[in-house]
Design a protein around this motif. Structure first.
Motif, PDB file in Angstrom:
ATOM      1  N   THR A  83       0.803  -1.218   0.000  1.00 50.36           N
ATOM      2  CA  THR A  83       0.000   0.000   0.000  1.00 50.36           C
ATOM      3  C   THR A  83       0.839   1.273   0.000  1.00 50.36           C
ATOM      4  N   GLN A  84       2.135   1.156  -0.058  1.00 49.88           N
ATOM      5  CA  GLN A  84       2.974   2.335  -0.093  1.00 49.88           C
ATOM      6  C   GLN A  84       2.783   3.082  -1.411  1.00 49.88           C
ATOM      7  N   VAL A  85       2.805   4.406  -1.298  1.00 49.76           N
ATOM      8  CA  VAL A  85       2.631   5.252  -2.474  1.00 49.76           C
ATOM      9  C   VAL A  85       3.973   5.401  -3.179  1.00 49.76           C
ATOM     10  N   ALA A  86       3.957   5.200  -4.482  1.00 50.84           N
ATOM     11  CA  ALA A  86       5.184   5.320  -5.264  1.00 50.84           C
ATOM     12  C   ALA A  86       5.395   6.768  -5.676  1.00 50.84           C
ATOM     13  N   ALA A  87       6.581   7.239  -5.481  1.00 51.71           N
ATOM     14  CA  ALA A  87       6.955   8.573  -5.924  1.00 51.71           C
ATOM     15  C   ALA A  87       7.831   8.426  -7.157  1.00 51.71           C
ATOM     16  N   GLU A  88       7.772   9.427  -8.017  1.00 54.66           N
ATOM     17  CA  GLU A  88       8.553   9.403  -9.253  1.00 54.66           C
ATOM     18  C   GLU A  88       9.659  10.448  -9.158  1.00 54.66           C
ATOM     19  N   VAL A  89      10.879  10.033  -9.393  1.00 60.64           N
ATOM     20  CA  VAL A  89      11.981  10.982  -9.454  1.00 60.64           C
ATOM     21  C   VAL A  89      12.065  11.470 -10.896  1.00 60.64           C
ATOM     22  N   TYR A  90      11.905  12.773 -11.074  1.00 59.37           N
ATOM     23  CA  TYR A  90      12.011  13.370 -12.411  1.00 59.37           C
ATOM     24  C   TYR A  90      13.394  13.998 -12.522  1.00 59.37           C
ATOM     25  N   THR A  91      14.172  13.549 -13.490  1.00 59.96           N
ATOM     26  CA  THR A  91      15.505  14.090 -13.735  1.00 59.96           C
ATOM     27  C   THR A  91      15.417  15.085 -14.888  1.00 59.96           C
ATOM     28  N   PHE A  92      15.853  16.295 -14.637  1.00 58.08           N
ATOM     29  CA  PHE A  92      15.808  17.335 -15.656  1.00 58.08           C
ATOM     30  C   PHE A  92      16.769  17.000 -16.792  1.00 58.08           C
ATOM     31  N   ALA A  93      16.362  17.305 -18.010  1.00 55.60           N
ATOM     32  CA  ALA A  93      17.182  17.033 -19.190  1.00 55.60           C
ATOM     33  C   ALA A  93      18.539  17.715 -19.062  1.00 55.60           C
ATOM     34  N   LYS A  94      18.520  18.903 -18.479  1.00 54.47           N
ATOM     35  CA  LYS A  94      19.741  19.669 -18.273  1.00 54.47           C
ATOM     36  C   LYS A  94      19.604  20.369 -16.923  1.00 54.47           C
ATOM     37  N   PRO A  95      20.516  20.100 -15.974  1.00 54.08           N
ATOM     38  CA  PRO A  95      20.425  20.775 -14.683  1.00 54.08           C
ATOM     39  C   PRO A  95      20.418  22.291 -14.864  1.00 54.08           C
ATOM     40  N   THR A 114      20.176  26.269 -12.523  1.00 56.99           N
ATOM     41  CA  THR A 114      20.381  26.921 -11.238  1.00 56.99           C
ATOM     42  C   THR A 114      19.127  27.670 -10.841  1.00 56.99           C
ATOM     43  N   PHE A 115      18.675  27.421  -9.621  1.00 51.72           N
ATOM     44  CA  PHE A 115      17.511  28.098  -9.061  1.00 51.72           C
ATOM     45  C   PHE A 115      17.878  28.580  -7.672  1.00 51.72           C
ATOM     46  N   GLU A 116      17.798  29.881  -7.475  1.00 50.14           N
ATOM     47  CA  GLU A 116      18.137  30.511  -6.197  1.00 50.14           C
ATOM     48  C   GLU A 116      19.497  30.051  -5.679  1.00 50.14           C
ATOM     49  N   GLY A 117      20.476  30.015  -6.593  1.00 43.13           N
ATOM     50  CA  GLY A 117      21.843  29.696  -6.229  1.00 43.13           C
ATOM     51  C   GLY A 117      22.147  28.213  -6.056  1.00 43.13           C
ATOM     52  N   GLN A 118      21.152  27.353  -6.263  1.00 44.52           N
ATOM     53  CA  GLN A 118      21.343  25.912  -6.115  1.00 44.52           C
ATOM     54  C   GLN A 118      21.168  25.223  -7.461  1.00 44.52           C
ATOM     55  N   GLU A 119      22.024  24.254  -7.742  1.00 48.07           N
ATOM     56  CA  GLU A 119      21.857  23.473  -8.960  1.00 48.07           C
ATOM     57  C   GLU A 119      20.736  22.456  -8.743  1.00 48.07           C
ATOM     58  N   VAL A 120      19.807  22.422  -9.669  1.00 50.32           N
ATOM     59  CA  VAL A 120      18.675  21.499  -9.588  1.00 50.32           C
ATOM     60  C   VAL A 120      18.847  20.451 -10.681  1.00 50.32           C
ATOM     61  N   ALA A 142       5.798  17.962  -5.610  1.00 57.86           N
ATOM     62  CA  ALA A 142       7.248  17.861  -5.392  1.00 57.86           C
ATOM     63  C   ALA A 142       7.698  18.527  -4.097  1.00 57.86           C
ATOM     64  N   GLY A 143       6.803  19.290  -3.464  1.00 59.20           N
ATOM     65  CA  GLY A 143       7.186  19.983  -2.236  1.00 59.20           C
ATOM     66  C   GLY A 143       8.164  21.116  -2.482  1.00 59.20           C
ATOM     67  N   VAL A 144       8.027  21.777  -3.641  1.00 57.93           N
ATOM     68  CA  VAL A 144       8.897  22.905  -3.985  1.00 57.93           C
ATOM     69  C   VAL A 144       8.028  24.128  -4.283  1.00 57.93           C
ATOM     70  N   HIS A 145       8.647  25.279  -4.358  1.00 56.85           N
ATOM     71  CA  HIS A 145       7.910  26.489  -4.730  1.00 56.85           C
ATOM     72  C   HIS A 145       7.643  26.468  -6.224  1.00 56.85           C
ATOM     73  N   VAL A 146       6.493  26.976  -6.609  1.00 60.28           N
ATOM     74  CA  VAL A 146       6.108  26.983  -8.025  1.00 60.28           C
ATOM     75  C   VAL A 146       7.140  27.708  -8.890  1.00 60.28           C
ATOM     76  N   SER A 147       7.875  28.648  -8.329  1.00 58.47           N
ATOM     77  CA  SER A 147       8.896  29.376  -9.086  1.00 58.47           C
ATOM     78  C   SER A 147       9.959  28.444  -9.643  1.00 58.47           C
ATOM     79  N   LEU A 148      10.260  27.373  -8.921  1.00 56.48           N
ATOM     80  CA  LEU A 148      11.244  26.409  -9.415  1.00 56.48           C
ATOM     81  C   LEU A 148      10.712  25.720 -10.665  1.00 56.48           C
ATOM     82  N   VAL A 149       9.468  25.323 -10.639  1.00 54.66           N
ATOM     83  CA  VAL A 149       8.867  24.660 -11.803  1.00 54.66           C
ATOM     84  C   VAL A 149       8.848  25.616 -12.988  1.00 54.66           C
TER      85      VAL A 149
END
Length: 102
Positions: free
Chosen positions: A5-17, A19-25, A74-81
């Motif tokens: 019954t565990q919920v599956a989460a999907e890891v989405y890997t960006f085609a190209k990392p 930088t958002f707010e000084g952090q590489e995503v 994803a638990g992130v701010h919409v600005s990142l998306v």
């Protein structure tokens, strides 16, 4: 919670990392299945508040609304998306649309 019954989460890997707010995503974890009705209502309220009258009659088909749903899943701010590259943004919003319409 059992293994079955565990919920599956999907890891989405960006085609190209990027930088958002000084952090590489490089990736985000999407967990649409763990979202509640309250999460969808929160997305809707934020979307409506920030669109100021330029809303769609069917927000489930609106890429901006879908971005809010992706961010919540994803638990992130919409600005990142919104800052992601077009290819990734389109892929992420399609995932949200599929979740919302299925």
């Amino acid at each position: 919670m059992s293994e079955e019954t565990q919920v599956a989460a999907e890891v989405y890997t960006f085609a190209k990392p990027f930088t958002f707010e000084g952090q590489e995503v490089k990736e985000i974890t999407l967990n649409f299945d763990d979202m509640s009705g309250n999460d969808i209502i929160a997305c809707d309220r934020q979307y409506r508040a920030e669109q100021k009258g330029a809303m769609s009659f069917s927000p489930e088909l609106d890429k901006v609304y879908q971005a809010y749903v992706v961010a919540k899943a994803a638990g992130v701010h919409v600005s990142l998306v919104l800052a992601s590259k077009a290819k990734d943004f389109t892929s992420l919003t399609l995932r949200a649309r599929n979740f919302l319409l299925l």
